[in-house]
Scaffold this active site. Structure first.
Site, mmCIF file in Angstrom:
data_model
loop_
_atom_site.group_PDB
_atom_site.id
_atom_site.type_symbol
_atom_site.label_atom_id
_atom_site.label_comp_id
_atom_site.label_asym_id
_atom_site.label_seq_id
_atom_site.Cartn_x
_atom_site.Cartn_y
_atom_site.Cartn_z
ATOM 1 N N ALA A 240 14.834 -25.155 62.781
ATOM 2 C CA ALA A 240 14.704 -25.623 61.289
ATOM 3 C C ALA A 240 14.065 -26.664 61.008
ATOM 4 C CB ALA A 240 16.114 -25.425 60.694
ATOM 5 N N ALA A 241 13.740 -27.294 62.044
ATOM 6 C CA ALA A 241 12.733 -28.586 61.884
ATOM 7 C C ALA A 241 11.597 -28.235 60.110
ATOM 8 C CB ALA A 241 12.200 -29.418 62.585
ATOM 9 N N GLY A 242 10.873 -27.440 60.889
ATOM 10 C CA GLY A 242 9.971 -26.832 60.044
ATOM 11 C C GLY A 242 9.982 -26.154 59.152
HETATM 12 P P1 ADP Z 1 7.807 -25.884 63.465
HETATM 13 O O1 ADP Z 1 9.260 -25.902 63.640
HETATM 14 O O2 ADP Z 1 7.653 -24.846 62.278
HETATM 15 O O3 ADP Z 1 7.148 -25.533 65.132
HETATM 16 P P2 ADP Z 1 7.244 -28.514 63.929
HETATM 17 O O4 ADP Z 1 7.163 -28.197 64.983
HETATM 18 O O5 ADP Z 1 5.951 -28.717 63.874
HETATM 19 O O6 ADP Z 1 7.657 -26.811 62.930
HETATM 20 O O7 ADP Z 1 7.911 -29.577 62.970
HETATM 21 C C1 ADP Z 1 7.723 -29.870 61.693
HETATM 22 C C2 ADP Z 1 7.794 -31.106 61.535
HETATM 23 O O8 ADP Z 1 9.127 -31.609 61.691
HETATM 24 C C3 ADP Z 1 7.016 -31.837 61.921
HETATM 25 O O9 ADP Z 1 5.711 -32.249 61.592
HETATM 26 C C4 ADP Z 1 7.543 -33.270 62.247
HETATM 27 O O10 ADP Z 1 8.276 -33.996 60.227
HETATM 28 C C5 ADP Z 1 8.858 -32.662 62.341
HETATM 29 N N1 ADP Z 1 9.541 -32.733 63.853
HETATM 30 C C6 ADP Z 1 9.567 -32.309 64.672
HETATM 31 N N2 ADP Z 1 10.251 -32.119 65.625
HETATM 32 C C7 ADP Z 1 10.547 -33.823 65.808
HETATM 33 C C8 ADP Z 1 10.721 -34.802 66.798
HETATM 34 N N3 ADP Z 1 11.074 -34.036 67.618
HETATM 35 N N4 ADP Z 1 10.822 -35.461 65.735
HETATM 36 C C9 ADP Z 1 10.925 -36.666 64.567
HETATM 37 N N5 ADP Z 1 10.079 -35.493 63.838
HETATM 38 C C10 ADP Z 1 9.834 -34.551 64.202
#
Ligand code: ADP
Length: 295
Positions: A240-242
């Site tokens: 759920a980061a994205g």
């Molecule tokens: P998805 O989950 O859709 O593949 P990402 O992996 O690019 O998306 O993550 C989305 C955003 O979450 C990133 O641009 C960043 O800001 C944040 N993020 C993801 N992983 C990390 C991490 N390990 N540490 C800090 N921020 C993170």
């Protein structure tokens, strides 16, 4: 200003097992819980926690009305979520002690969202509003056609990526939000730098946000190009980061913030999200994000 999110709602049934079930085997699970998920529901929750007025457009099975209460409790307007005959979108997830998973997924009612339902939901919307789409429901082309007729701005997160169905939709998109893999798939290249250049060249009218995981995020649009680094945190679960990034960033952009401010807010929210285990439960509240940014 309302953000209408045509998005999936999934129920994840998570079973703890000591190995994945084998053909012909009946396996007892030692633990079970249900979680509300789906990119659509997660992004609606993130938008609501970010302070936006978000109306979710979607469908669930009649038996799962509790989902409406849970979304409403998070601050999501649920009037355009239709209970239908049939099963909600759901996943059967086998989870082992080494955190390996095996997932059986059924899109269910996410694929039964109709044109009439979308048109009814979007009828009051106009140029002050946004339509957000992912690629987990039916009705994307209908929703975009309606948005074009009514001047509603469109943000699109084409995940999961299916290149052939996504490309024809891009002409109607104002803001495209993709991760590295999606960007490369969409551009048909195998480097992120090339993907960025190619998408910018082929769709000059489009604002593009490229999320790069731990490497941060890039925005390219009419205001120029900006890049914001990810916050350094101890990541324990990137689920759920994205979705969290998208909710917070779009809420800020739609609220008139400059791209760089929106990227920072999205990145801070996503950084907090990866320090917590879980999907929608790990999407932080606005106060926690502002607090994190101050420290
Ligand atoms: P998805 O989950 O859709 O593949 P990402 O992996 O690019 O998306 O993550 C989305 C955003 O979450 C990133 O641009 C960043 O800001 C944040 N993020 C993801 N992983 C990390 C991490 N390990 N540490 C800090 N921020 C993170």
């Amino acid at each position: 200003m309302t953000i209408y999110n045509l998005g999936s709602i999934n129920l994840d049934h998570v079973y703890r097992v000591d190995h994945f079930v084998r053909p012909g085997e009946t396996l007892a699970s030692s633990d079970y819980h249900t979680v509300l998920g789906g990119k659509g529901a997660n992004q609606s929750i993130a938008l609501a926690r970010a302070g936006a007025h978000v109306q979710h457009i979607g469908a669930i099975g009649q038996a799962d009305n509790w989902v409406l209460d849970q979304l409403a409790e998070a601050g999501v307007d649920t009037v355009s979520i239709t209970p239908l005959d049939g099963a909600s979108g759901h996943a059967i997830i086998q989870l082992t002690d080494d955190a390996e998973n095996a997932i059986l997924f059924y899109p269910g009612t996410n694929h039964n969202v109709t044109r009439q339902q979308i048109e009814r939901a979007l009828a009051p919307a106009g140029p002050d509003d946004w339509l957000l789409l992912q690629n987990e429901t039916s009705g994307l082309a209908d929703a975009m056609a309606q948005a074009a007729r009514q001047g509603i701005r469109v943000a699109f997160n084409p995940a999961p990526m299916t290149r052939d169905s996504v490309i024809p939709l891009l002409a109607g998109v104002d803001l495209l939000i993709v991760n590295e893999v999606e960007a490369m798939d969409l551009a048909g290249v195998d480097s992120v730098t090339e993907a960025e250049a190619s998408l910018h060249r082929d769709y000059p009218g489009l604002a593009l946000i490229l999320t790069l995981g731990r490497e941060g995020v890039v925005y390219i649009g009419p205001e120029g190009r900006s890049r914001v680094a990810a916050f350094a945190v101890d990541a324990v679960d990137t689920t759920a980061a994205g979705d969290t990034f998208i909710g917070y960033c779009l809420a800020a952009l739609a609220g008139g913030e400059q791209p760089e401010t929106a990227l920072r807010l999205g990145s801070a929210a996503a950084a907090l999200c990866v320090t917590r285990v879980g999907a929608s439960a790990s999407i932080p509240e606005r106060a926690a994000v502002l607090d994190f940014l101050r420290n």
